[in-house]
Scaffold this active site. Structure first.
Site, short mmCIF file in Angstrom:
data_model
loop_
_atom_site.label_atom_id
_atom_site.label_comp_id
_atom_site.label_asym_id
_atom_site.label_seq_id
_atom_site.Cartn_x
_atom_site.Cartn_y
_atom_site.Cartn_z
CB VAL A 43 -0.93 -0.02 1.24
CG1 VAL A 43 -0.12 0.09 2.55
CG2 VAL A 43 -1.99 1.07 1.20
CE LYS A 44 3.39 3.78 4.18
NZ LYS A 44 2.65 4.44 5.31
CG ASP A 45 4.34 0.64 -4.24
OD1 ASP A 45 5.26 0.58 -3.39
OD2 ASP A 45 4.18 -0.21 -5.14
#
Ligand code: PLP
Length: 470
Positions: A43-45
């Site tokens: 999700v951190k992309d």
């Protein structure tokens, strides 16, 4: 299939996947948001790209510049892939507890990985954050990302993750469940879903049971990414600005063991390999779903893939070494059969006071005492990082400080570890005479070297080569 002109355009638009077997017996529909499908695997992309784009726009990051971040891995991976694509230098400060797989992935994108001790108070000059800030200040053209306080982190979830869930459920979502690290995911997604539904969607924070967010004691947990840990000697508890607590209707606190069980079951029943924080979200989602009806739709966001945790949550040896329950309980005698419960003393406690207290509790001079950092609230089952070593009541008698009497531990032994395990057989006197015994990751007792190696402990006995006696 969609076509993209760059890997950065492939970030987001992740699928929603309905759980069937894992959610069997539950009345509502349960979907997971498959964030591991982002190009960097988490999700951190989304936050990484959003923060870089904002820094480019406001001039903090210029062509040829250096991106600097302090991260437990996934944000660094998102930043590193974007930096590689856009031609920036990337420097990541991360703790040695960050999984080997994530560190290797960072290096594969060409990022410089600086391993630092993560168990240092935030305000200390040696903390990960202080080191990252200092490096950025001293490096020309460097920009410190600061995911915890960066408004572009929650903003991207308001702009993308929230609308995707609303569209893909055709507005049917009633409950959104996500873990809370920086708070970017839950704050942005939660705020969008609440607004678009006119306040109907309930937003649930899934939190490791010791995390400060849900009222835990702040001690370390085994789940990477989720929750908020507080160093026992931190001057103040600073919460991220990326977290908007007003968006969260309630928290569900999840034991590490339950999170691990949830992801292991997910892999075996659904064919979905997700990480530990996904287990926290899933366990919370299932608990919420138990009280709902057929009219409800629960969406749990799964932040990353289990591939980064094949050496931990999916590894039977790791589970056993840390006292977690695995699929196959050990046969024969284990460390637990020789373990005894030990009382705690805080390292700043007056030794004379401690002796009086321990005597009143019925302990004698030879009894082992665990020496711990100070925490608010008595730690009945501390994380091993809360302990500075061991002492005895006898040694505390007449001592000036607790710290002066403390000795280092031998290896940590999981409660189910068979006595034939290498950690037990290789334990020599040189490493310490006492080992902490872990039950589901928490120290619940100690075991004496001579209790496991009685022959070797005799004068003239070999220190470590003899097999332990059952
Ligand atoms: C594996 C994992 N889970 C959950 C989170 C929490 O996400 P957020 O920082 O948006 O709260 C992170 C954040 O780094 C993470 O890496």
């Amino acid at each position: 299939m969609a076509r993209y002109e760059s890997v950065l355009d492939a970030i987001g638009a992740t699928p929603l996947i309905r759980l069937t077997r894992a959610a069997e017996g539950l009345r509502p529909r349960v979907y997971v948001k498959a964030e591991w499908q982002n190009p960097g695997g988490s999700v951190k992309d989304r936050a990484a790209l959003s923060m870089i784009r904002r820094a480019e726009a406001d001039g903090s990051l210029r062509p040829g510049g250096t991106v600097v971040e302090v991260t437990s891995g996934n944000t660094g991976i998102g930043l590193a892939l974007a930096a590689a694509h856009l031609g920036y230098r990337m420097v990541v400060f991360t703790g040695s507890q960050t999984s080997r797989e994530k560190r290797d992935q960072l290096a594969a994108y060409g990022a410089e990985v600086r391993l630092v001790d993560a168990f240092v108070p935030r305000d200390h000059p040696d903390s990960m954050r202080s080191q990252g800030l200092r490096f950025a200040a001293e490096t020309p053209g460097a920009w410190f990302v600061d995911q915890y306080d960066n408004p572009a982190n929650p903003a991207t979830h308001y702009a993308t993750t929230g609308p995707e869930i609303w569209a893909d459920t055709a507005g049917a979502v009633t409950h959104f469940v996500a873990t809370v690290g920086t708070g970017g995911t839950i704050s942005g997604t939660g705020r969008y879903l609440r607004e678009v539904s006119g306040g109907r969607v309930r937003v649930i924070g899934a939190d490791p049971v010791t995390s400060v967010y849900s009222g835990g004691d702040g001690s370390q947990k085994y789940i990477e990414g989720a929750g908020h840990f507080l160093h026992p000697e931190a001057a103040a508890d600073v919460w991220p600005l990326a977290l908007d607590s007003g968006v969260i209707d309630r928290y569900v606190a999840v034991e590490d063991q339950d999170a691990i069980d949830a992801v292991r079951r997910l892999a075996r029943t659904e064919g979905i390999l997700a990480g530990g924080s996904s287990g926290v979200a899933l366990a919370a989602a299932f608990r919420v779903a138990e009280h709902l009806t057929e009219d409800d739709t629960v969406v749990a966001l799964l932040p990353d893939s289990g591939r980064a945790y094949l050496s931990t949550y999916f590894n039977d040896g790791w589970l056993a070494a840390n006292g977690f329950r695995g699929p196959a309980p050990a046969q024969g005698p284990t460390a637990a059969d020789h373990a005894t419960a030990a009382p705690l003393v805080e390292r700043h406690e007056d030794p004379a006071e401690a002796v009086r207290r321990l005597e009143a509790e019925g302990f004698g001079d030879d009894d082992v005492v665990l020496a711990a950092y100070r925490r608010s609230g008595r730690l009945l089952a501390p994380h091993h990082s809360d302990l500075i070593g061991w002492t005895t009541l006898g040694r505390l008698r007449g001592a000036v400080t607790v710290t002066g009497t403390v000795r280092p531990f031998g290896p940590r032994l999981g409660i189910g570890l068979p006595l034939s395990d290498r950690a037990v057989t290789a334990w020599s006197r040189a490493e310490g005479e006492i080992a902490p015994v872990l039950d589901r990751g928490r120290v619940t007792g100690t075991v004496l070297w001579r209790a496991l190696h009685p022959i070797a402990a005799q004068p003239g006995g070999e220190p470590s080569e003899k097999p332990p006696l059952a």
